[in-house]
Structures are given as structure tokens and as C-alpha cells.
Design a protein around this motif. Sequence first.
Motif, PDB file in Angstrom:
ATOM      1  N   VAL A 103       0.842  -1.204   0.000  1.00 13.11           N
ATOM      2  CA  VAL A 103       0.000   0.000   0.000  1.00 13.11           C
ATOM      3  C   VAL A 103       0.876   1.252   0.000  1.00 13.11           C
ATOM      4  O   VAL A 103       0.681   2.164  -0.804  1.00 13.11           O
ATOM      5  CB  VAL A 103      -0.946   0.016   1.219  1.00 13.11           C
ATOM      6  CG1 VAL A 103      -1.758   1.312   1.233  1.00 13.11           C
ATOM      7  CG2 VAL A 103      -1.887  -1.183   1.195  1.00 13.11           C
ATOM      8  N   LEU A 104       1.858   1.300   0.902  1.00 10.54           N
ATOM      9  CA  LEU A 104       2.722   2.478   0.972  1.00 10.54           C
ATOM     10  C   LEU A 104       3.599   2.600  -0.278  1.00 10.54           C
ATOM     11  O   LEU A 104       3.860   3.712  -0.756  1.00 10.54           O
ATOM     12  CB  LEU A 104       3.594   2.442   2.234  1.00 10.54           C
ATOM     13  CG  LEU A 104       3.014   3.217   3.423  1.00 10.54           C
ATOM     14  CD1 LEU A 104       1.721   2.582   3.922  1.00 10.54           C
ATOM     15  CD2 LEU A 104       4.021   3.330   4.571  1.00 10.54           C
ATOM     16  N   ARG A 105       4.032   1.463  -0.808  1.00  6.87           N
ATOM     17  CA  ARG A 105       4.858   1.487  -2.025  1.00  6.87           C
ATOM     18  C   ARG A 105       4.063   2.054  -3.201  1.00  6.87           C
ATOM     19  O   ARG A 105       4.564   2.891  -3.971  1.00  6.87           O
ATOM     20  CB  ARG A 105       5.324   0.058  -2.332  1.00  6.87           C
ATOM     21  CG  ARG A 105       6.551  -0.027  -3.226  1.00  6.87           C
ATOM     22  CD  ARG A 105       7.233  -1.386  -3.140  1.00  6.87           C
ATOM     23  NE  ARG A 105       6.297  -2.500  -3.187  1.00  6.87           N
ATOM     24  CZ  ARG A 105       6.230  -3.454  -2.253  1.00  6.87           C
ATOM     25  NH1 ARG A 105       7.028  -3.415  -1.203  1.00  6.87           N
ATOM     26  NH2 ARG A 105       5.371  -4.436  -2.374  1.00  6.87           N
ATOM     27  N   GLU A 106       2.803   1.637  -3.340  1.00  7.36           N
ATOM     28  CA  GLU A 106       1.954   2.137  -4.419  1.00  7.36           C
ATOM     29  C   GLU A 106       1.619   3.627  -4.219  1.00  7.36           C
ATOM     30  O   GLU A 106       1.590   4.386  -5.182  1.00  7.36           O
ATOM     31  CB  GLU A 106       0.670   1.314  -4.508  1.00  7.36           C
ATOM     32  CG  GLU A 106       0.822   0.015  -5.255  1.00  7.36           C
ATOM     33  CD  GLU A 106       1.044   0.262  -6.742  1.00  7.36           C
ATOM     34  OE1 GLU A 106       0.071   0.228  -7.510  1.00  7.36           O
ATOM     35  OE2 GLU A 106       2.190   0.533  -7.140  1.00  7.36           O
ATOM     36  N   ALA A 107       1.360   4.019  -2.982  1.00  5.24           N
ATOM     37  CA  ALA A 107       1.092   5.439  -2.703  1.00  5.24           C
ATOM     38  C   ALA A 107       2.301   6.279  -3.093  1.00  5.24           C
ATOM     39  O   ALA A 107       2.168   7.343  -3.723  1.00  5.24           O
ATOM     40  CB  ALA A 107       0.760   5.638  -1.227  1.00  5.24           C
ATOM     41  N   TYR A 108       3.495   5.803  -2.745  1.00  4.24           N
ATOM     42  CA  TYR A 108       4.732   6.513  -3.094  1.00  4.24           C
ATOM     43  C   TYR A 108       4.867   6.626  -4.613  1.00  4.24           C
ATOM     44  O   TYR A 108       5.222   7.681  -5.147  1.00  4.24           O
ATOM     45  CB  TYR A 108       5.930   5.771  -2.505  1.00  4.24           C
ATOM     46  CG  TYR A 108       7.242   6.495  -2.648  1.00  4.24           C
ATOM     47  CD1 TYR A 108       7.666   7.410  -1.691  1.00  4.24           C
ATOM     48  CD2 TYR A 108       8.075   6.256  -3.742  1.00  4.24           C
ATOM     49  CE1 TYR A 108       8.880   8.083  -1.820  1.00  4.24           C
ATOM     50  CE2 TYR A 108       9.286   6.921  -3.881  1.00  4.24           C
ATOM     51  CZ  TYR A 108       9.680   7.836  -2.917  1.00  4.24           C
ATOM     52  OH  TYR A 108      10.883   8.498  -3.051  1.00  4.24           O
ATOM     53  N   ARG A 109       4.548   5.546  -5.319  1.00  4.68           N
ATOM     54  CA  ARG A 109       4.681   5.524  -6.785  1.00  4.68           C
ATOM     55  C   ARG A 109       3.787   6.560  -7.461  1.00  4.68           C
ATOM     56  O   ARG A 109       4.224   7.261  -8.380  1.00  4.68           O
ATOM     57  CB  ARG A 109       4.357   4.119  -7.317  1.00  4.68           C
ATOM     58  CG  ARG A 109       4.436   3.999  -8.837  1.00  4.68           C
ATOM     59  CD  ARG A 109       4.028   2.624  -9.329  1.00  4.68           C
ATOM     60  NE  ARG A 109       2.613   2.317  -9.140  1.00  4.68           N
ATOM     61  CZ  ARG A 109       1.625   2.776  -9.922  1.00  4.68           C
ATOM     62  NH1 ARG A 109       1.886   3.575 -10.939  1.00  4.68           N
ATOM     63  NH2 ARG A 109       0.379   2.422  -9.688  1.00  4.68           N
ATOM     64  N   VAL A 110       2.529   6.652  -7.026  1.00  5.20           N
ATOM     65  CA  VAL A 110       1.590   7.542  -7.729  1.00  5.20           C
ATOM     66  C   VAL A 110       1.723   9.005  -7.295  1.00  5.20           C
ATOM     67  O   VAL A 110       1.159   9.886  -7.940  1.00  5.20           O
ATOM     68  CB  VAL A 110       0.119   7.084  -7.561  1.00  5.20           C
ATOM     69  CG1 VAL A 110      -0.061   5.666  -8.077  1.00  5.20           C
ATOM     70  CG2 VAL A 110      -0.357   7.213  -6.119  1.00  5.20           C
ATOM     71  N   LEU A 111       2.467   9.270  -6.226  1.00  4.89           N
ATOM     72  CA  LEU A 111       2.650  10.653  -5.785  1.00  4.89           C
ATOM     73  C   LEU A 111       3.677  11.369  -6.649  1.00  4.89           C
ATOM     74  O   LEU A 111       4.703  10.814  -7.038  1.00  4.89           O
ATOM     75  CB  LEU A 111       3.122  10.694  -4.331  1.00  4.89           C
ATOM     76  CG  LEU A 111       2.047  10.569  -3.255  1.00  4.89           C
ATOM     77  CD1 LEU A 111       2.706  10.414  -1.879  1.00  4.89           C
ATOM     78  CD2 LEU A 111       1.106  11.772  -3.249  1.00  4.89           C
ATOM     79  N   LYS A 112       3.420  12.649  -6.916  1.00  2.00           N
ATOM     80  CA  LYS A 112       4.399  13.498  -7.592  1.00  2.00           C
ATOM     81  C   LYS A 112       5.554  13.782  -6.617  1.00  2.00           C
ATOM     82  O   LYS A 112       5.373  13.696  -5.397  1.00  2.00           O
ATOM     83  CB  LYS A 112       3.742  14.829  -7.993  1.00  2.00           C
ATOM     84  CG  LYS A 112       2.589  14.695  -8.964  1.00  2.00           C
ATOM     85  CD  LYS A 112       1.934  16.050  -9.187  1.00  2.00           C
ATOM     86  CE  LYS A 112       0.688  15.933 -10.064  1.00  2.00           C
ATOM     87  NZ  LYS A 112       0.007  17.237 -10.242  1.00  2.00           N
ATOM     88  N   PRO A 113       6.734  14.148  -7.127  1.00  2.00           N
ATOM     89  CA  PRO A 113       7.819  14.579  -6.235  1.00  2.00           C
ATOM     90  C   PRO A 113       7.330  15.737  -5.353  1.00  2.00           C
ATOM     91  O   PRO A 113       6.694  16.678  -5.849  1.00  2.00           O
ATOM     92  CB  PRO A 113       8.913  15.039  -7.202  1.00  2.00           C
ATOM     93  CG  PRO A 113       8.639  14.262  -8.465  1.00  2.00           C
ATOM     94  CD  PRO A 113       7.144  14.135  -8.542  1.00  2.00           C
ATOM     95  N   GLY A 114       7.586  15.643  -4.053  1.00  2.00           N
ATOM     96  CA  GLY A 114       7.084  16.650  -3.126  1.00  2.00           C
ATOM     97  C   GLY A 114       5.680  16.362  -2.641  1.00  2.00           C
ATOM     98  O   GLY A 114       5.136  17.094  -1.814  1.00  2.00           O
ATOM     99  N   GLY A 115       5.080  15.286  -3.136  1.00  2.00           N
ATOM    100  CA  GLY A 115       3.715  14.929  -2.757  1.00  2.00           C
ATOM    101  C   GLY A 115       3.631  14.385  -1.333  1.00  2.00           C
ATOM    102  O   GLY A 115       4.639  14.036  -0.719  1.00  2.00           O
ATOM    103  N   GLU A 116       2.396  14.302  -0.840  1.00  2.00           N
ATOM    104  CA  GLU A 116       2.182  13.902   0.552  1.00  2.00           C
ATOM    105  C   GLU A 116       1.182  12.767   0.667  1.00  2.00           C
ATOM    106  O   GLU A 116       0.162  12.738  -0.024  1.00  2.00           O
ATOM    107  CB  GLU A 116       1.650  15.088   1.366  1.00  2.00           C
ATOM    108  CG  GLU A 116       1.319  14.713   2.806  1.00  2.00           C
ATOM    109  CD  GLU A 116       0.703  15.845   3.634  1.00  2.00           C
ATOM    110  OE1 GLU A 116       0.640  15.706   4.864  1.00  2.00           O
ATOM    111  OE2 GLU A 116       0.264  16.848   3.028  1.00  2.00           O
TER     112      GLU A 116
END
Length: 323
Positions: free
Chosen positions: A154-167
Motif C-alpha cells: 500500500v505504501l509502495r503504491e502510494a509513493y509511486r503515484v505521488l508526484k515529487p514533493g507529494g504527501e
Amino acid sequence: QDYYGKELQKSEDLKTNACVTAARPLPKAVRDALERVHEEVVARYYGCGLAIPECLASCRILDLGSGSGRDCYLLSQLVGEQGHVTGIDMTEGQVEVAKKHIAYHMDKFGYQKPNVEFLQGYMEKLGDAGLADESYDVVISNCVINLSPDKRAVLREAYRVLKPGGEMYFSDVYASQHLSEAVQEHRVLWGECLAGALYWRDLYSIAEEVGFSPPCLVTASPITIGNKELEDIIGDCRFVSATFRLFKVPASIQATPGQVIYNGGIVGHERELVFDANFTFKEGEVVDVDAEMAAILQSSRFAEEFLIRAGGAQAAALRGCCC
């Protein structure tokens, strides 16, 4: 899917208090937005805490485990017509409730075209639902990650879809220790968000492993079970509902401890911004921050709201973002 799609028909059907723990009072803008959400959507809501961060105008937001869509319709109003909100949930019945009320809400908000969409899918496999790399400014989740057997995914996928600087801004249930097999295999305790609760220290190691900045604790509230039979099964383990924020700080950001001044430009937080349990920024006031917080503010959507200068006092290095 069975528990949230069939067994529970409204929030009053919950058997413990875990999913109804409020982390802190709702800001007025959020309270007002909530009043415009359809009553059926609110009645089928099973979240914990508050998963509505600040500074959202025109943002693209993904809600993991969006359920009946309550938070998505709240966020729809906060991002405005130029923003966009995607909700994803594995339970068909919940997604149907959310989709059913899109036209009602867009008319209520005065929008020309929908700025929300709802997908049925799994938060461990966002690619299967067509969600691309670096496509969202913010990922939120409200008391859902505990239901996943693979929290790293879940966290890996959230990290993937976030833009740089995303939260990633999310509330969830955490345990004071690793849970016994008897607890983990208990069907009702899973549905009630307890049996899948992460041991709180594991969140820190998983976040680091995935690439996020160290978790910033925003709020934490003890959970009372309120059910003698379930309390006996749980034993001496304690649970909290906690809200954390994680940031995808680009590797190119080489921040150092410094000083920041908040300009008071975030709607609803003009006088002060309570960023987390350690940092509260008052308008016009100089605050020493450590290198981690400096990097977060410099690389995220908050950058335009702060004057950031390098070389703050040593006190900043001692305080840190983690709690």
C-alpha cells in the motif's frame, strides 16, 4: 467486502468504537463542506480520525479505501472545480453508493463538470486500476490501511503515484505490540479495524524502506473498545487512532537546518498552521526547523506559503519531525 458491503448498513452497526474515534475538532470549512454531503453517503461512512490536510486548492487527490465517498465529496469542495479527486475501494456496494450521488453533489457545489471519480480496485495494486506514476499531489486514507494484509504494498503504491514533493496524509489504527494469531484471525476484529492494526514502530521502518520521509505524527487518540467479549480476546494490547503525514522528498533536495516564516496564506489557517505534533507555524513568526522539515516545506505544495532560509538555531536539530 462482505463486512463493509453487506453486514454493515450504517455506522451504528459497528461493534466497537475504533472506527468512530475523532482525532480533533473539524475546522469550520470542513464542517460546512460536510453539511453539503448527501445523508446516505455520510450514514455509510466508517472512518476514524480526520484525513483532510491543508492547502488543497487545485490539487489532484487520491483517496485509498474511499468507501461511500464521504471524504471524496468533502475534498471535492476543498480542491475546487480545477482540482480532482479519485476514490478507490474494493467493495462494490460502497463504490455504487458513492457513484450514485456524483450528479447530486456536482449540482450542489455548482460545478459544470464532475471533479470526482470512483474506481473499484485494490490499494495494493493501483496500477491495475490505471493509476499512473507521479499523478497525484496528495494521497489520503481514512482507517483503511489496517484492513490490508500487505501494508508495504500500500505504501509502495502510494509513493509511486505521488508526484515529487507529494504527501500521504492518513489516519489509521495502531497497536502497542505485535498482535497474536488469535486476534489476527478474528473476523469481527478485522472488520472493526483492530486485528490488522500495525505495530506502531513498524510504520517507521516501512516508510523508510519505501522511500518516504520519516512519519510526522499529527494527532493520536486512545481507542476504547466498549465490548467486553472483544476486550477479553485482545488482552493487554492497546490501540490508538493516529494521523500521520509522509512526504515524497526528491533526492535532489539537499536541505539543511534553517528558519522558516509562515505567510498566513492558507485558507482557514491564516493565523497559525498546526503542521504536526511538533511544529506549529504562526503567521509572521520565525521558527527554527531541522533539515527534514526544511526539505519537506521546500519541496512540497507548502513551499509558496513559507519564507525559508538556511542556518537556523541548533535547537531545530533536537526537535525533529518524528514523535
